[in-house]
Design a protein around this motif. Structure first.
Motif, PDB file in Angstrom:
ATOM      1  N   SER A  80       0.830  -1.207   0.000  1.00  0.00           N
ATOM      2  CA  SER A  80       0.000   0.000   0.000  1.00  0.00           C
ATOM      3  C   SER A  80       0.856   1.246   0.000  1.00  0.00           C
ATOM      4  O   SER A  80       1.864   1.312   0.699  1.00  0.00           O
ATOM      5  N   ASN A  81       0.446   2.228  -0.791  1.00  0.00           N
ATOM      6  CA  ASN A  81       1.071   3.544  -0.731  1.00  0.00           C
ATOM      7  C   ASN A  81       0.274   4.341   0.301  1.00  0.00           C
ATOM      8  O   ASN A  81      -0.903   4.627   0.089  1.00  0.00           O
ATOM      9  N   GLU A  82       0.911   4.667   1.435  1.00  0.00           N
ATOM     10  CA  GLU A  82       0.164   5.226   2.551  1.00  0.00           C
ATOM     11  C   GLU A  82      -0.056   6.732   2.434  1.00  0.00           C
ATOM     12  O   GLU A  82      -0.747   7.319   3.253  1.00  0.00           O
ATOM     13  N   THR A  83       0.524   7.360   1.412  1.00  0.00           N
ATOM     14  CA  THR A  83       0.427   8.826   1.328  1.00  0.00           C
ATOM     15  C   THR A  83      -0.336   9.357   0.117  1.00  0.00           C
ATOM     16  O   THR A  83      -0.740  10.512   0.121  1.00  0.00           O
ATOM     17  N   MET A  84      -0.531   8.564  -0.929  1.00  0.00           N
ATOM     18  CA  MET A  84      -1.078   9.123  -2.172  1.00  0.00           C
ATOM     19  C   MET A  84      -2.580   9.385  -2.145  1.00  0.00           C
ATOM     20  O   MET A  84      -3.094  10.170  -2.933  1.00  0.00           O
ATOM     21  N   GLY A  85      -3.320   8.722  -1.238  1.00  0.00           N
ATOM     22  CA  GLY A  85      -4.778   8.820  -1.295  1.00  0.00           C
ATOM     23  C   GLY A  85      -5.285   8.108  -2.532  1.00  0.00           C
ATOM     24  O   GLY A  85      -4.752   7.066  -2.917  1.00  0.00           O
ATOM     25  N   VAL A  86      -6.291   8.699  -3.191  1.00  0.00           N
ATOM     26  CA  VAL A  86      -6.845   8.133  -4.422  1.00  0.00           C
ATOM     27  C   VAL A  86      -6.797   9.201  -5.509  1.00  0.00           C
ATOM     28  O   VAL A  86      -7.094  10.368  -5.248  1.00  0.00           O
ATOM     29  N   TRP A  87      -6.396   8.797  -6.720  1.00  0.00           N
ATOM     30  CA  TRP A  87      -6.372   9.695  -7.870  1.00  0.00           C
ATOM     31  C   TRP A  87      -7.454   9.230  -8.843  1.00  0.00           C
ATOM     32  O   TRP A  87      -7.551   8.036  -9.131  1.00  0.00           O
ATOM     33  N   LEU A  88      -8.256  10.171  -9.352  1.00  0.00           N
ATOM     34  CA  LEU A  88      -9.250   9.796 -10.359  1.00  0.00           C
ATOM     35  C   LEU A  88      -8.872  10.422 -11.697  1.00  0.00           C
ATOM     36  O   LEU A  88      -8.399  11.562 -11.745  1.00  0.00           O
ATOM     37  N   HIS A  89      -9.038   9.660 -12.752  1.00  0.00           N
ATOM     38  CA  HIS A  89      -8.675  10.105 -14.098  1.00  0.00           C
ATOM     39  C   HIS A  89      -9.894  10.003 -15.010  1.00  0.00           C
ATOM     40  O   HIS A  89     -10.674   9.050 -14.899  1.00  0.00           O
ATOM     41  N   VAL A  90     -10.019  10.957 -15.921  1.00  0.00           N
ATOM     42  CA  VAL A  90     -11.130  10.939 -16.872  1.00  0.00           C
ATOM     43  C   VAL A  90     -10.588  11.093 -18.288  1.00  0.00           C
ATOM     44  O   VAL A  90      -9.659  11.869 -18.524  1.00  0.00           O
ATOM     45  N   ALA A  91     -11.151  10.328 -19.219  1.00  0.00           N
ATOM     46  CA  ALA A  91     -10.793  10.466 -20.631  1.00  0.00           C
ATOM     47  C   ALA A  91     -12.056  10.591 -21.462  1.00  0.00           C
ATOM     48  O   ALA A  91     -13.112  10.067 -21.085  1.00  0.00           O
ATOM     49  N   GLU A  92     -11.938  11.302 -22.585  1.00  0.00           N
ATOM     50  CA  GLU A  92     -13.044  11.360 -23.540  1.00  0.00           C
ATOM     51  C   GLU A  92     -13.033  10.069 -24.343  1.00  0.00           C
ATOM     52  O   GLU A  92     -12.009   9.702 -24.926  1.00  0.00           O
ATOM     53  N   LYS A  93     -14.162   9.389 -24.356  1.00  0.00           N
ATOM     54  CA  LYS A  93     -14.217   8.047 -24.941  1.00  0.00           C
ATOM     55  C   LYS A  93     -14.000   8.053 -26.455  1.00  0.00           C
ATOM     56  O   LYS A  93     -13.227   7.258 -26.978  1.00  0.00           O
ATOM     57  N   LYS A  94     -14.704   8.933 -27.136  1.00  0.00           N
ATOM     58  CA  LYS A  94     -14.665   8.888 -28.606  1.00  0.00           C
ATOM     59  C   LYS A  94     -13.333   9.402 -29.156  1.00  0.00           C
ATOM     60  O   LYS A  94     -12.789   8.839 -30.102  1.00  0.00           O
ATOM     61  N   LYS A  95     -12.792  10.466 -28.550  1.00  0.00           N
ATOM     62  CA  LYS A  95     -11.522  11.020 -29.038  1.00  0.00           C
ATOM     63  C   LYS A  95     -10.310  10.288 -28.454  1.00  0.00           C
ATOM     64  O   LYS A  95      -9.196  10.435 -28.945  1.00  0.00           O
ATOM     65  N   GLY A  96     -10.535   9.554 -27.364  1.00  0.00           N
ATOM     66  CA  GLY A  96      -9.410   8.906 -26.699  1.00  0.00           C
ATOM     67  C   GLY A  96      -8.453   9.928 -26.120  1.00  0.00           C
ATOM     68  O   GLY A  96      -7.243   9.741 -26.108  1.00  0.00           O
ATOM     69  N   ARG A  97      -9.009  11.027 -25.600  1.00  0.00           N
ATOM     70  CA  ARG A  97      -8.188  12.126 -25.084  1.00  0.00           C
ATOM     71  C   ARG A  97      -8.319  12.209 -23.568  1.00  0.00           C
ATOM     72  O   ARG A  97      -9.424  12.160 -23.037  1.00  0.00           O
TER      73      ARG A  97
END
Length: 530
Positions: free
Chosen positions: A278-295
């Motif tokens: 476990s990484n005890e300091t990073m917390g949680v990171w959320l990432h979002v991408a545009e599905k159709k453009k793959g961006r």
């Protein structure tokens, strides 16, 4: 709160034999005449090979189950998946392939010289497909979380062939929770080696079956790559979120130590579980991408630490993404608590054990898609119906606080299912889940995510499985249909197990189809309409 002093739940982790042909189930109540098709489910069915035990919940050899519904009649069938792991174990009468939490010792018949050379073969990755079943084109696959998936015949449950995803796309593995769109397109996510050897996560897309009838896997492609928070240590990923326009990836602090993973396990008797940290300091990171453009969206969403296995649903509303999750609070890996020795303990011991574990909570996170620097320090969420917040910080990260949609001490709402065909990736109201009481599955729960109202099905000494929603063919409302679950009731009456049919509206019993044999734990599955 229900107690389980009789320990009937231990039957969930007991070896059973497969069937040579389907058996007729005894129906009480009435199976709706419109319910036609097969419930296909996966789980472990062989918990030891000879005198050698498997140690972890995710190690037992894959058993495929099928309940068939036709004109109110029900049959039950089950077969072991003929994976390499299973076939070689049967042939050599020992555990040959290392599983998630069980190390396979080298062949005792080999001499020291040939054993020394087998150290350099590297790890033989397991193909034990015990987690889920899903369609690609017209084919059905049983899967685990490695690069191997196994094509099966959904009618006979026979194993057709092992498929290596690495031969088609650049991933080291893929989750057991692909998204299957209504046209048959399949999306999944897996760890991969990105640019200049850094770790990354690839989203893969498998198109639907075309007129040429070629295997859709031949046309599989990577549509977008998510970066990794630590170039040497990818996070464990179990599922992801998908809407018509966006892909959501939640990067948790449960990490895979690649140096351990790639070093020769046979030198130090390791298994997959030994490679998590476990990484005890990073917390949680959320990432979002545009599905159709793959961006990739260049927004750094952050929140405090949790484990995540199952996304409930994801949808867009007025420039926000609503992300509903079954979380376990903290950075300690929940799988540490799922060794069979723990799960088979006496009730008081099971409870004592669960007290120490991360606590479950179903949560709604709201991710703003549009804002500017002038909003720094403000809560960006303007939706009237949620208490979730997103605050833009001076370092340009967006800090998220959730709205709690279900919480009970050591009572989890898990294995969530929805009216997937009509509501996946769209605004929705209901989710159906398996209630875990100190990790023991002892109830089925329907949750209104808007009002937080719940409906529960529960009986003493009865242990259900993930509820699968099946919509009525002429449904007008989201919850018009039934919920299917496999229940074992070891201490109650002559019939050890049954398929339960509930009215999805109020979780009341419609029918049950009893069988004369035990059915061990199953994780996930699908209803395949006839």
């Amino acid at each position: 709160r229900v107690e389980h002093p009789a320990g009937g739940y231990k039957k969930l982790f007991e070896t059973v034999e497969e069937l040579s042909s389907p058996v007729t189930a005894h129906v009480t109540g009435r199976i709706p005449s419109w319910l036609r098709g097969s419930l296909l489910r996966c789980g472990p069915g062989l918990f030891e090979v000879g005198a050698e035990p498997f140690y972890h919940l995710f190690d037992g050899q894959a058993l495929l189950h099928k309940f068939d519904f036709k004109e109110g009649h029900v049959t039950y069938h089950r077969r072991f998946v003929r994976s390499d792991a299973y076939v070689r174990a049967m042939t050599e009468k020992r555990i040959v392939i290392t599983e998630f939490g069980t190390y396979a010792y080298p062949d005792p018949c080999k001499n020291i010289f040939s054993r020394f050379f087998s150290y350099f073969k590297g790890v033989e990755v397991t193909d034990n497909a015990l987690v889920n079943v899903y369609p690609i084109g017209e084919d059905y696959y049983a899967c685990t979380e490695t690069n191997f998936i196994t094509r099966i015949n959904p009618d006979t449950l026979e194993t057709i062939k092992q498929v290596d995803l690495c031969k088609y796309v650049s991933v080291n593995g893929a989750t057991a929770h692909p998204h299957v769109e209504n046209d048959g397109t399949v999306y999944n996510i897996g760890n991969c080696f990105g640019k200049n050897f850094a770790l990354a996560y690839n989203i893969i897309r498998v198109p639907p079956l075309q007129a040429d009838k070629e295997d859709p896997l031949d046309k599989a492609e990577v549509v977008v790559q998510f970066p990794c928070s630590d170039r040497f240590k990818p996070s464990y990923v179990h599922s992801f979120g998908l809407t018509s326009d966006y892909i959501v990836f939640v990067e948790t602090p449960v990490k895979i130590n690649l140096l351990k993973f790639l070093s020769s396990w046979s030198l130090w008797g390791a298994n997959y579980m030994d490679c998590f940290e476990s990484n005890e300091t990073m917390g949680v990171w959320l990432h979002v991408a545009e599905k159709k453009k793959g961006r990739l969206l260049n927004i750094k969403y952050r929140t405090s630490a949790f484990n995540l296995f199952h996304h409930i649903n994801t949808y867009e509303d007025n420039g926000f993404l609503i992300v509903d999750l079954c979380t376990w609070k903290g950075f300690e890996f929940i799988y540490n608590y799922l060794y069979l020795a723990n799960l088979r303990s006496n009730w008081d011991e099971v409870k004592r054990h669960a007290e120490k574990a991360p606590q479950p909570e179903a949560r709604r996170y709201v991710l703003p898609l549009n804002f500017d620097k002038a909003d720094t320090g403000k809560n960006l969420v303007t939706l009237p119906y949620t208490t979730a917040t997103a605050t833009l910080r001076s370092d340009e990260t967006v800090w998220l606080e959730p709205e709690v949609i279900f919480s009970g001490p050591r009572h989890a709402f898990e294995f969530p299912q929805i009216n997937y065909k009509k509501y996946c990736g769209k605004p929705y109201t209901y989710t159906y889940g398996l209630g875990l009481n100190h990790f023991v599955p002892d109830r089925l729960c329907k949750l209104n995510v808007k009002t937080k109202e719940t409906w529960v099905w529960q009986e003493p000494d009865s242990y259900p499985s993930e509820p699968i929603f099946v919509s009525h063919p002429d449904a007008l409302e989201e919850d018009d249909g039934v919920v299917l679950s496999i229940v074992i009731s070891p201490g109650v009456g002559p019939k050890p197990a049954y398929l339960l049919v509930l009215n999805a509206k109020d979780m009341s019993e419609v029918a049950r189809a009893e069988v004369e044999m035990n059915i061990p734990v199953t994780f996930h599955g699908i209803f395949k309409r006839a």
